[in-house]
Design an enzyme around this catalytic site. Sequence first.
Site, PDB file in Angstrom:
ATOM      1  N   LYS A 195      53.858 -54.593 -37.265  1.00  0.00           N
ATOM      2  CA  LYS A 195      54.201 -55.283 -36.022  1.00  0.00           C
ATOM      3  C   LYS A 195      55.496 -56.068 -36.225  1.00  0.00           C
ATOM      4  CE  LYS A 195      51.853 -58.684 -32.979  1.00  0.00           C
ATOM      5  NZ  LYS A 195      50.532 -59.306 -32.740  1.00  0.00           N
TER       6      LYS A 195
ATOM      7  N   SER B  40      48.383 -58.352 -28.587  1.00  0.00           N
ATOM      8  CA  SER B  40      49.830 -58.173 -28.611  1.00  0.00           C
ATOM      9  C   SER B  40      50.297 -57.161 -29.659  1.00  0.00           C
ATOM     10  CB  SER B  40      50.508 -59.525 -28.873  1.00  0.00           C
ATOM     11  OG  SER B  40      50.123 -60.034 -30.132  1.00  0.00           O
TER      12      SER B  40
ATOM     13  N   SER C 182      44.522 -60.193 -30.709  1.00  0.00           N
ATOM     14  CA  SER C 182      45.633 -59.227 -30.694  1.00  0.00           C
ATOM     15  C   SER C 182      45.492 -58.023 -31.623  1.00  0.00           C
ATOM     16  CB  SER C 182      46.950 -59.937 -30.987  1.00  0.00           C
ATOM     17  OG  SER C 182      47.311 -60.737 -29.881  1.00  0.00           O
TER      18      SER C 182
END
Length: 429
Positions: free
Chosen positions: A35, A112, A136
């Site tokens: 990420k 996310s 997330s």
Amino acid sequence: MERSSDYGAFMEKFVLKPSSSSHELPLNGLTFAVKDIFDVNGFVTGFGNPDWARTHSAATSTSPAVLAILRGGATCIGKTVMDEMAYSLDGENKHYGTPTNPCAPDRVPGGSSSGSAVAVGAKLVDFSLGTDTGGSVRVPASYCSILGFRPSHDAVSTAGVIPMAQSFDTVGWFARDPVILNRVGRILLQLPDVDLVRPRQIFIAEDCFQLSSTPNNRVSQVLVKSVEKLFGGDVVKHLILGDYVENKVPSLSHFISKEIKKQDYGIASLAALSSAMRLLQRYEFKNNHGEWVTTVKPDLGTGISERVWGAIQTTGESIDICYSVKAEIIATLTSLLEDFGILAIPTVPGRPPKLNTDPTTLEIFRAEASSLLSIAGLSGFCQVSIPLGMYDDVPVAISLLAKHGSDGFLLNVVETLYDTLQEQIAISE
């Protein structure tokens, strides 16, 4: 940049080779993605927003979590798209596009850690790293029908990771295969390989499963039958979690408002738990990023913009009560689960929202999901989201939680249960 072949999962592609290519290494031959919240030496950590990228220089070192995985023998193939400032569970990004959910292309991928989940779900990598503050990793894992692990709070170093809210931030990971999920976990958690310990009790939170829009025979019953088959029926216990929490966490009364009591959906005590968590999250987010947000005034997407600016206006009022709630929920759930106990809940209550759903509907959905997500969030317990196939063309998932520090035990349980769960799904259909 052409991203359709990648399902829109990647921000940028590059190759970081493992420290050694020895065949003995546990992750030898595997690929992963990270990420865009993790520092990688020489790259700007973008945090999902072009204004952030523009106002920050390239990282001068690589996050310890990424280095550990490289030392374990895996090859990193790039950085993945994420929701702006990690402040969303949806997975939509107005600047970089929304990664395509591989198992339900008309629905959001979850955020996310959207790109990290999509890269695994679309088989572009073997596993990936994400972060989970309020959900997330767990949410995108459930929406993309893959495994997602949120470790015990503070069990994996968050150094070299942009903070969101330190009381809840964790480094999590995704995989399609429970064996790989376990191997990655043992490296990040620095755990030896240990034999499976039979769960002492598995509590089915009946009230939480009643929130689920998927019929029970496709969620909790699949788990119960699998557990009975593998560990025996005496392990299964049933629990009304909302009542248990309400009785044992007195500080929650501050957050159980008339509004919460009036709501048709949800469980009052868990909605209050979520309120306490979200308040503390906003307060810590403001302390971390308030100055940058007010100075730069970044261009933020709908929904995220309101949340970010709402956080900037948070005062320190009631923060001490949030810490009391946190201490009480840790004590309460520790005495419930003890060693080798497991709590089973749905990962999220509803189906993944359709792309471009209006923000008001998304906000209700987010509130409902947060009641379930805040259990591990506030307690710091470890949680795994396990895919249970598709129902009505959308993915279904169940979550298992274990007490803080029981990560190795939980990873072993998932590896043992996984195939039996898939067999039970086939029978239930």
